[in-house]
Design an enzyme around this catalytic site. Structure first.
Site, PDB file in Angstrom:
ATOM      1  N   PHE A  11       0.824  -1.211   0.000  1.00 26.76           N
ATOM      2  CA  PHE A  11       0.000   0.000   0.000  1.00 26.76           C
ATOM      3  C   PHE A  11       0.869   1.278   0.000  1.00 26.76           C
ATOM      4  O   PHE A  11       0.825   2.065  -0.959  1.00 26.76           O
ATOM      5  CB  PHE A  11      -0.926  -0.074   1.224  1.00 26.76           C
ATOM      6  CG  PHE A  11      -1.497   1.225   1.678  1.00 26.76           C
ATOM      7  CD1 PHE A  11      -2.140   2.086   0.789  1.00 26.76           C
ATOM      8  CD2 PHE A  11      -1.414   1.594   3.023  1.00 26.76           C
ATOM      9  CE1 PHE A  11      -2.674   3.296   1.232  1.00 26.76           C
ATOM     10  CE2 PHE A  11      -1.945   2.788   3.464  1.00 26.76           C
ATOM     11  CZ  PHE A  11      -2.572   3.648   2.573  1.00 26.76           C
ATOM     12  N   ALA A  80       9.059  -3.368   3.713  1.00 25.82           N
ATOM     13  CA  ALA A  80       8.475  -4.709   3.831  1.00 25.82           C
ATOM     14  C   ALA A  80       8.327  -5.094   5.293  1.00 25.82           C
ATOM     15  O   ALA A  80       9.249  -4.904   6.087  1.00 25.82           O
ATOM     16  CB  ALA A  80       9.357  -5.730   3.112  1.00 25.82           C
ATOM     17  N   ILE A  83       2.312  -6.388   9.073  1.00 24.95           N
ATOM     18  CA  ILE A  83       1.845  -5.113   9.632  1.00 24.95           C
ATOM     19  C   ILE A  83       0.639  -5.235  10.568  1.00 24.95           C
ATOM     20  O   ILE A  83       0.173  -4.238  11.093  1.00 24.95           O
ATOM     21  CB  ILE A  83       1.449  -4.133   8.507  1.00 24.95           C
ATOM     22  CG1 ILE A  83       0.285  -4.706   7.664  1.00 24.95           C
ATOM     23  CG2 ILE A  83       2.635  -3.802   7.630  1.00 24.95           C
ATOM     24  CD1 ILE A  83      -0.507  -3.613   6.953  1.00 24.95           C
ATOM     25  N   TYR A 147       4.066  -6.857  17.286  1.00 21.25           N
ATOM     26  CA  TYR A 147       4.356  -5.986  16.128  1.00 21.25           C
ATOM     27  C   TYR A 147       5.204  -4.794  16.569  1.00 21.25           C
ATOM     28  O   TYR A 147       6.264  -4.519  15.990  1.00 21.25           O
ATOM     29  CB  TYR A 147       3.030  -5.515  15.509  1.00 21.25           C
ATOM     30  CG  TYR A 147       3.149  -4.451  14.433  1.00 21.25           C
ATOM     31  CD1 TYR A 147       3.908  -4.661  13.286  1.00 21.25           C
ATOM     32  CD2 TYR A 147       2.479  -3.227  14.561  1.00 21.25           C
ATOM     33  CE1 TYR A 147       4.003  -3.683  12.296  1.00 21.25           C
ATOM     34  CE2 TYR A 147       2.561  -2.258  13.578  1.00 21.25           C
ATOM     35  CZ  TYR A 147       3.331  -2.485  12.451  1.00 21.25           C
ATOM     36  OH  TYR A 147       3.420  -1.506  11.473  1.00 21.25           O
TER      37      TYR A 147
HETATM   38  N1  LIG Z   1      -0.396   1.440   7.079  1.00 18.20           N
HETATM   39  C1  LIG Z   1      -0.058   2.187   8.116  1.00 18.20           C
HETATM   40  O1  LIG Z   1      -0.901   2.830   8.747  1.00 18.20           O
HETATM   41  C2  LIG Z   1       1.396   2.299   8.544  1.00 18.20           C
HETATM   42  C3  LIG Z   1       1.752   3.316   9.415  1.00 18.20           C
HETATM   43  C4  LIG Z   1       3.083   3.432   9.809  1.00 18.20           C
HETATM   44  C5  LIG Z   1       4.027   2.527   9.331  1.00 18.20           C
HETATM   45  N2  LIG Z   1       3.649   1.542   8.497  1.00 18.20           N
HETATM   46  C6  LIG Z   1       4.696   0.652   7.995  1.00 18.20           C
HETATM   47  O2  LIG Z   1       4.817   0.915   6.615  1.00 18.20           O
HETATM   48  C7  LIG Z   1       5.247  -0.250   5.912  1.00 18.20           C
HETATM   49  C8  LIG Z   1       4.280  -0.540   4.781  1.00 18.20           C
HETATM   50  O3  LIG Z   1       3.001  -0.794   5.334  1.00 18.20           O
HETATM   51  P1  LIG Z   1       1.675  -0.898   4.462  1.00 18.20           P
HETATM   52  O4  LIG Z   1       0.561  -0.364   5.235  1.00 18.20           O
HETATM   53  O5  LIG Z   1       1.957  -0.391   3.082  1.00 18.20           O
HETATM   54  O6  LIG Z   1       1.492  -2.477   4.460  1.00 18.20           O
HETATM   55  P2  LIG Z   1       1.541  -3.545   3.292  1.00 18.20           P
HETATM   56  O7  LIG Z   1       1.276  -4.866   3.913  1.00 18.20           O
HETATM   57  O8  LIG Z   1       0.678  -3.107   2.168  1.00 18.20           O
HETATM   58  O9  LIG Z   1       3.073  -3.458   2.829  1.00 18.20           O
HETATM   59  C9  LIG Z   1       4.081  -4.324   3.308  1.00 18.20           C
HETATM   60  C10 LIG Z   1       4.609  -5.109   2.127  1.00 18.20           C
HETATM   61  O10 LIG Z   1       5.685  -5.932   2.570  1.00 18.20           O
HETATM   62  C11 LIG Z   1       5.563  -7.190   1.912  1.00 18.20           C
HETATM   63  N3  LIG Z   1       6.301  -8.171   2.737  1.00 18.20           N
HETATM   64  C12 LIG Z   1       5.994  -8.592   3.981  1.00 18.20           C
HETATM   65  N4  LIG Z   1       6.922  -9.463   4.411  1.00 18.20           N
HETATM   66  C13 LIG Z   1       7.854  -9.572   3.423  1.00 18.20           C
HETATM   67  C14 LIG Z   1       9.049 -10.331   3.280  1.00 18.20           C
HETATM   68  N5  LIG Z   1       9.486 -11.156   4.238  1.00 18.20           N
HETATM   69  N6  LIG Z   1       9.751 -10.202   2.122  1.00 18.20           N
HETATM   70  C15 LIG Z   1       9.320  -9.391   1.132  1.00 18.20           C
HETATM   71  N7  LIG Z   1       8.190  -8.655   1.222  1.00 18.20           N
HETATM   72  C16 LIG Z   1       7.461  -8.739   2.354  1.00 18.20           C
HETATM   73  C17 LIG Z   1       4.067  -7.438   1.815  1.00 18.20           C
HETATM   74  O11 LIG Z   1       3.716  -8.333   0.798  1.00 18.20           O
HETATM   75  C18 LIG Z   1       3.549  -6.021   1.517  1.00 18.20           C
HETATM   76  O12 LIG Z   1       3.500  -5.754   0.116  1.00 18.20           O
HETATM   77  C19 LIG Z   1       5.347  -1.342   6.967  1.00 18.20           C
HETATM   78  O13 LIG Z   1       6.693  -1.438   7.382  1.00 18.20           O
HETATM   79  C20 LIG Z   1       4.473  -0.836   8.098  1.00 18.20           C
HETATM   80  O14 LIG Z   1       4.891  -1.353   9.338  1.00 18.20           O
HETATM   81  C21 LIG Z   1       2.348   1.403   8.084  1.00 18.20           C
END
Ligand SMILES: NC(=O)c1ccc[n+]([C@@H]2O[C@H](COP(=O)([O-])OP(=O)(O)OC[C@H]3O[C@@H](n4cnc5c(N)ncnc54)[C@H](O)[C@@H]3O)[C@@H](O)[C@H]2O)c1
Length: 321
Positions: A11, A80, A83, A147
């Site tokens: 995302f 990655a 989450i 987490y």
């Molecule tokens: N969505 C939020 O509100 C938010 C807020 C703050 C921080 N984050 C952080 O931002 C980052 C992205 O989050 P997001 O919301 O886009 O989630 P998301 O799940 O869409 O993105 C994470 C991606 O990492 C990939 N992934 C997971 N494990 C993996 C691995 N071992 N090897 C390769 N790829 C892997 C998943 O397939 C996914 O595409 C994360 O690190 C999350 O902790 C998210």
């Protein structure tokens, strides 16, 4: 620059990739598609600067090493991760391996090639905000879930590589992010889930009393912040927050989205012990060091997200939600 984005089909990752391509960089994407779809980067596939979208697990150390041997990167955005808070409570090992151990493997490659790393942490590492000053980078942290614990552990490893090896590294802690391309099922965020339910005409379910609040950051603002943190030399060895400086209770959010079109229900909380009651960001550091401020209001952001979710209902190939 040659830039690697891990989690680049996710995302937030796909918005980071979009901004980097707009800025004229060469971009390599790796993702294991555990929580995303390749469709998320469809609109960039014709861009000649998108060098590679590799379906790869970061825990595959051999393939990771090969990638770093083949290509000289100048910057790595590490997004990655697993989450989901509830998943981390049910199965802490998966979250620990993806969020902490995989980060260590990546760090080792970055250290050997001296590649700057931007580590995507989260506001979920904080204890609750206690006043209207909001949460700044000095505010107390609390590993309320595996987490959060896994992210704190990874943050510390990233910062240790700055102090021990002089590796340029920055830890970013965006607050809860929403917008187009967020998944609308259990793996998504509250805004996407509520809008999806509203459009389907089903009730919005709130865990607990709904008085818990979130500082909701629109995804394009989040991606700009993350990208700019990587461009800056001022933040090496540091942690930096991003949010809007305003929080909204989940009850208010439900009303804003429902517009009285669907009922709002309260149901028992699934992980009350890991809930953070108030998340309100103080983003003065990002404003001062990066001249970054959020641009999109919650009303505009909800509208954009609603339009996007609506558009996915009419696709021939349904979006994986
Ligand atoms: N969505 C939020 O509100 C938010 C807020 C703050 C921080 N984050 C952080 O931002 C980052 C992205 O989050 P997001 O919301 O886009 O989630 P998301 O799940 O869409 O993105 C994470 C991606 O990492 C990939 N992934 C997971 N494990 C993996 C691995 N071992 N090897 C390769 N790829 C892997 C998943 O397939 C996914 O595409 C994360 O690190 C999350 O902790 C998210």
């Amino acid at each position: 620059m040659n830039i690697l984005v891990t989690g680049g089909t996710g995302f937030i990752g796909r918005w980071v990739v979009g901004r980097l391509l707009r800025d004229g960089h060469k971009v390599w994407v790796i993702d294991n598609l555990a929580n995303s779809s390749i469709e998320n980067v469809n609109e960039f596939l014709d861009n000649k600067n998108l060098q590679m979208v590799k379906i790869m697990d970061l825990k595959d150390r051999e393939s990771l090493h090969e990638l770093f041997r083949e290509t000289t990167f100048e910057l790595c955005y590490h997004l990655a991760a697993s989450i989901n808070v509830q998943d981390s409570i049910d199965d802490p090992e998966t979250t620990f391996n993806n969020d902490t151990v995989a980060t260590f493997y990546l760090l080792e490659e970055c250290r050997q090639q001296q590649v700057k790393i931007v580590f995507m942490s989260t506001c979920m590492v904080y204890a609750k905000a206690s006043d209207e000053h909001g949460i700044d980078e000095q505010s107390p942290i609390k590993p309320a879930s595996p987490y959060a614990g896994a992210k704190i552990a990874a943050e510390n490893m990233v910062l240790s590589y700055f102090f021990a090896y002089g590796l340029p590294a920055v830890v970013v802690r965006p607050f809860n992010t929403y917008g187009p391309f967020q998944r609308t099922g259990g793996e998504g965020g509250v805004v996407a889930i509520f809008i999806h339910n509203k459009l389907k005409g089903v009730p919005l379910n709130i865990y607990g009393e709904g008085t818990q609040s979130r500082d909701l950051l629109y995804v394009a603002d989040c991606a700009d912040f993350v990208v700019e943190a990587g461009y800056s030399d001022q933040l090496n060895g540091e942690i930096v927050n991003a949010g809007t400086g305003k929080d909204i209770s989940i009850n208010q959010l439900a009303e804003l989205i429902s517009k009285e079109q669907v009922p709002i229900h309260h149901i028992p909380h699934i992980h009350p012990q890991s809930e953070i009651q108030k998340l309100l960001c103080n983003f003065q550091k990002a404003e001062k060091t990066l001249s970054w401020t959020p641009k999109v209001t919650i009303e505009e952001g909800i509208q954009q997200t609603e339009q996007w979710i609506q558009s996915t209902f009419h696709r021939k190939e349904p979006f994986k939600s």
